[in-house]
Design an enzyme around this catalytic site. Structure first.
Site, PDB file in Angstrom:
ATOM      1  N   CYS A 164       0.806  -1.221   0.000  1.00  0.00           N
ATOM      2  CA  CYS A 164       0.000   0.000   0.000  1.00  0.00           C
ATOM      3  C   CYS A 164       0.843   1.277   0.000  1.00  0.00           C
ATOM      4  O   CYS A 164       0.299   2.364  -0.210  1.00  0.00           O
ATOM      5  CB  CYS A 164      -0.929   0.000   1.203  1.00  0.00           C
ATOM      6  SG  CYS A 164      -2.100  -1.379   1.210  1.00  0.00           S
TER       7      CYS A 164
ATOM      8  N   HIS B 267      12.536   1.086   5.142  1.00  0.00           N
ATOM      9  CA  HIS B 267      12.331  -0.328   4.808  1.00  0.00           C
ATOM     10  C   HIS B 267      12.856  -1.202   5.944  1.00  0.00           C
ATOM     11  O   HIS B 267      14.026  -1.101   6.314  1.00  0.00           O
ATOM     12  CB  HIS B 267      13.069  -0.671   3.508  1.00  0.00           C
ATOM     13  CG  HIS B 267      12.501  -1.838   2.771  1.00  0.00           C
ATOM     14  ND1 HIS B 267      12.300  -3.065   3.363  1.00  0.00           N
ATOM     15  CD2 HIS B 267      12.077  -1.977   1.484  1.00  0.00           C
ATOM     16  CE1 HIS B 267      11.783  -3.902   2.477  1.00  0.00           C
ATOM     17  NE2 HIS B 267      11.638  -3.267   1.327  1.00  0.00           N
TER      18      HIS B 267
ATOM     19  N   HIS C  83      -1.831  19.708   7.082  1.00  0.00           N
ATOM     20  CA  HIS C  83      -2.764  18.625   6.774  1.00  0.00           C
ATOM     21  C   HIS C  83      -2.028  17.286   6.804  1.00  0.00           C
ATOM     22  O   HIS C  83      -0.842  17.215   6.474  1.00  0.00           O
ATOM     23  CB  HIS C  83      -3.407  18.832   5.399  1.00  0.00           C
ATOM     24  CG  HIS C  83      -4.034  20.181   5.223  1.00  0.00           C
ATOM     25  ND1 HIS C  83      -5.248  20.520   5.775  1.00  0.00           N
ATOM     26  CD2 HIS C  83      -3.599  21.292   4.560  1.00  0.00           C
ATOM     27  CE1 HIS C  83      -5.546  21.772   5.460  1.00  0.00           C
ATOM     28  NE2 HIS C  83      -4.557  22.251   4.728  1.00  0.00           N
TER      29      HIS C  83
ATOM     30  N   HIS D  53      -2.554   6.900   5.354  1.00  0.00           N
ATOM     31  CA  HIS D  53      -3.099   5.789   4.567  1.00  0.00           C
ATOM     32  C   HIS D  53      -4.279   5.144   5.281  1.00  0.00           C
ATOM     33  O   HIS D  53      -4.165   4.703   6.424  1.00  0.00           O
ATOM     34  CB  HIS D  53      -2.010   4.755   4.314  1.00  0.00           C
ATOM     35  CG  HIS D  53      -2.526   3.433   3.831  1.00  0.00           C
ATOM     36  ND1 HIS D  53      -3.384   3.316   2.748  1.00  0.00           N
ATOM     37  CD2 HIS D  53      -2.322   2.169   4.296  1.00  0.00           C
ATOM     38  CE1 HIS D  53      -3.666   2.037   2.561  1.00  0.00           C
ATOM     39  NE2 HIS D  53      -3.035   1.327   3.482  1.00  0.00           N
TER      40      HIS D  53
ATOM     41  N   HIS E  85     -14.319   5.465   5.332  1.00  0.00           N
ATOM     42  CA  HIS E  85     -15.763   5.245   5.400  1.00  0.00           C
ATOM     43  C   HIS E  85     -16.398   5.240   4.012  1.00  0.00           C
ATOM     44  O   HIS E  85     -17.231   4.383   3.700  1.00  0.00           O
ATOM     45  CB  HIS E  85     -16.408   6.349   6.252  1.00  0.00           C
ATOM     46  CG  HIS E  85     -17.894   6.240   6.375  1.00  0.00           C
ATOM     47  ND1 HIS E  85     -18.766   6.818   5.478  1.00  0.00           N
ATOM     48  CD2 HIS E  85     -18.664   5.589   7.291  1.00  0.00           C
ATOM     49  CE1 HIS E  85     -20.009   6.545   5.833  1.00  0.00           C
ATOM     50  NE2 HIS E  85     -19.977   5.806   6.938  1.00  0.00           N
TER      51      HIS E  85
ATOM     52  N   ASN F  69     -10.410   0.778   2.000  1.00  0.00           N
ATOM     53  CA  ASN F  69      -8.958   0.761   1.799  1.00  0.00           C
ATOM     54  C   ASN F  69      -8.693   0.548   0.308  1.00  0.00           C
ATOM     55  O   ASN F  69      -8.813  -0.566  -0.205  1.00  0.00           O
ATOM     56  CB  ASN F  69      -8.331  -0.361   2.628  1.00  0.00           C
ATOM     57  CG  ASN F  69      -6.823  -0.440   2.458  1.00  0.00           C
ATOM     58  OD1 ASN F  69      -6.237   0.257   1.634  1.00  0.00           O
ATOM     59  ND2 ASN F  69      -6.188  -1.299   3.242  1.00  0.00           N
TER      60      ASN F  69
END
Length: 512
Positions: free
Chosen positions: A244, A323, A407, A411, A440, A444
């Site tokens: 993702c 990573h 802001h 994710h 909502h 995802n």
């Protein structure tokens, strides 16, 4: 739970109400005074160099003018009659300026972006989701009950989308159906992007596509080249299996390419494919992705042309990648595998949130010095020294990232991910509103979720010139990646945005 900016869990909010009732007036005044003391401290430390430099320069100028009033006149006469010195100095100045201009990193501008909005017939309300799960006959009672509980606590609404193949009974997860899903999402986002920017496909010099679980031959990037008849010398890349957070990785790759190839455009397409990656078994750790992942995708237009600065929405400021794949536990915490019955799916480890928290700490340790004001860096460093030298029980200082960013686009991997970052970064409910509302409304959507969140902020009219946005994404491997953007204008939502016909209904109240 209230997903808006007026309150939230544990009594945190923008008001003066706390968990045990209203504050007494002296306590409230004390907190107000402390707030302004902190603001004064941050302002003083952040501008300390200016406060010290200006008086020193003034003193030097005054002293020089009083003691040697003819120094400047003498210097001018010396240069006037020494042509060789003038030529040499000018040559060095021109050479140095040219070298700087040629080697300095070129700004990367985000001209515009587009998020795919699936048709309404692909919506999957809870009752329909559970009905189809029962009718497929692949899940036992325990698995069905587990999915029901996950859906109730997930933070997803009834308007998220699943691919057309999953609406069939029985589902038809074929290669052709997966290709159709990929084409609908990618081409839908790109058509809207080209329409909004008036950019011709032939003008695109760099194409980066990321999709973790669906990598056919020819590749997804080749599909786009074929569809839009992109030019033959285009630099195309297809990133697979990176989870993702691959959207930020794709932006980072495009940024590096834009430093080498001048005066061109780069398009970054981020998506995930569900059709062939639906899990039809009963292993609970592999059922969670069924409940959370939904159809979505984004297309981002980047440019290194100075002429695009005027119309661009944002400038890329920083990309920081972390990573943890060297650690075996982190490597296997999001793992595609087969269960005992031979059903393929993605398994989520119980250690996922702890590993994500560790990756986040490493990432912000690198990002912090790049974005935090000097005042926050001093507080963090002094606390670290005190803990090291005197007392390790002293609580570590958590930098106030609200001083660096206006802001936050976290994710929308799940409710637990958003909760964890809200707590660890000490954010207010308003800072995570875009993430919760995206989860909502769209679920995802993997690597594209951070763009739906940015679109939410724009649709609410909250993005002003000079505002900084922090996009944070997590992915298998295990990775935590950050991208920082600066708004170049008061950003308005683009035409046919994902929130265009529903933003007036948000934020909605979410039940805890």
């Amino acid at each position: 739970m209230d997903g808006g900016g007026d309150g939230g869990r544990n009594g945190r909010g923008f008001g003066v109400q706390i968990r045990n009732g209203p504050r007494r007036l002296p306590d409230f005044l004390q907190s107000v005074n402390l707030k302004y003391v902190k603001l004064g401290y941050h302002y003083l430390v952040s501008n300390l160099f200016t406060f010290c430099l200006v008086p020193i320069m003034l003193i030097i100028i005054i002293e020089s003018s009083q003691k040697n009033p003819d120094d400047i006149r003498q210097l001018w006469l010396h240069l006037q009659y020494n042509l060789v010195s003038v030529i040499i100095c000018s040559a060095f100045l021109v050479f140095g300026s040219t070298l700087y201009i040629m080697t300095r990193p070129r700004p990367v501008y985000l001209v515009d972006y587009s998020c795919y909005r699936p048709p309404d017939n692909l919506q999957a309300p809870f009752h329909l989701f559970m009905e189809h799960s029962q009718l497929t006959g692949d899940f036992d009672d325990s698995a069905l009950e587990f999915q029901r509980r996950i859906l109730e606590r997930s933070g997803l609404g009834d308007e998220t989308y699943v691919p057309e193949a999953m609406h069939s009974i029985p589902p038809r997860p074929s290669m052709q159906a997966a290709r159709e899903e990929a084409q609908q999402v990618m081409f839908g986002a790109l058509d809207n992007l080209f329409a909004n920017t008036n950019i011709k496909p032939k003008d695109i010099g760099i194409l980066v596509v990321n999709c973790s679980l669906f990598n056919p031959t020819p590749s997804l990037s080749a599909m786009i080249v074929n569809k839009y008849k992109l030019r033959g010398n285009i630099l195309s890349f297809n990133l697979g299996g990176m989870g993702c957070s691959a959207g930020v990785i794709a932006v980072d790759l495009a940024k590096d390419l834009l430093q080498v190839h001048r005066n061109t455009y780069a398009v970054v397409v981020s998506t995930e494919n569900i059709t062939q990656n639906w899990y039809f078994g009963n292993k609970k750790s592999m059922l969670i992705p069924n409940c959370l992942f939904r159809v979505g995708g984004s297309a981002v237009l980047l440019s290194n042309k100075s002429s695009d600065r005027r119309r661009a929405k944002y400038k890329l400021v920083h990309v920081v990648r972390t990573h943890k794949g060297a650690d075996d536990t982190a490597f296997r915490c999001v793992y595609q595998e087969q269960d005992n019955a031979g059903n393929t799916g993605v398994s989520l480890s119980r250690d996922l949130m702890a590993i994500a928290g560790g990756a986040l700490k490493i990432n912000i340790t690198t990002l912090g010095p790049l974005v935090l004001p000097l005042s926050e860096q001093l507080l963090f460093f002094s606390t670290l020294v005190l803990r090291t030298l005197f007392n390790r029980k002293i609580r570590p200082y958590i930098p106030n990232f609200k001083l660096a960013f206006d802001h936050f686009c976290i994710h929308a991997g799940g409710r637990a991910v958003i909760d964890e970052l809200e707590t660890n970064l000490q954010l207010l409910p308003g800072h995570v509103e875009a993430s919760r509302m995206t989860l909502h409304r769209f679920g995802n959507t993997s690597s594209s979720s951070i763009w739906y969140e940015l679109a939410y902020i724009e649709a609410k009219g909250r993005m002003r010139r000079g505002h900084r946005v922090w996009q944070i994404a997590f992915g298998s491997g295990f990775k935590c990646n950050s991208a920082v953007w600066e708004a170049l204008q008061n950003v308005k939502p683009s035409r046919n945005g994902p929130w265009e016909d529903c933003i007036h209904r948000y934020p909605v109240n979410l039940i805890s």
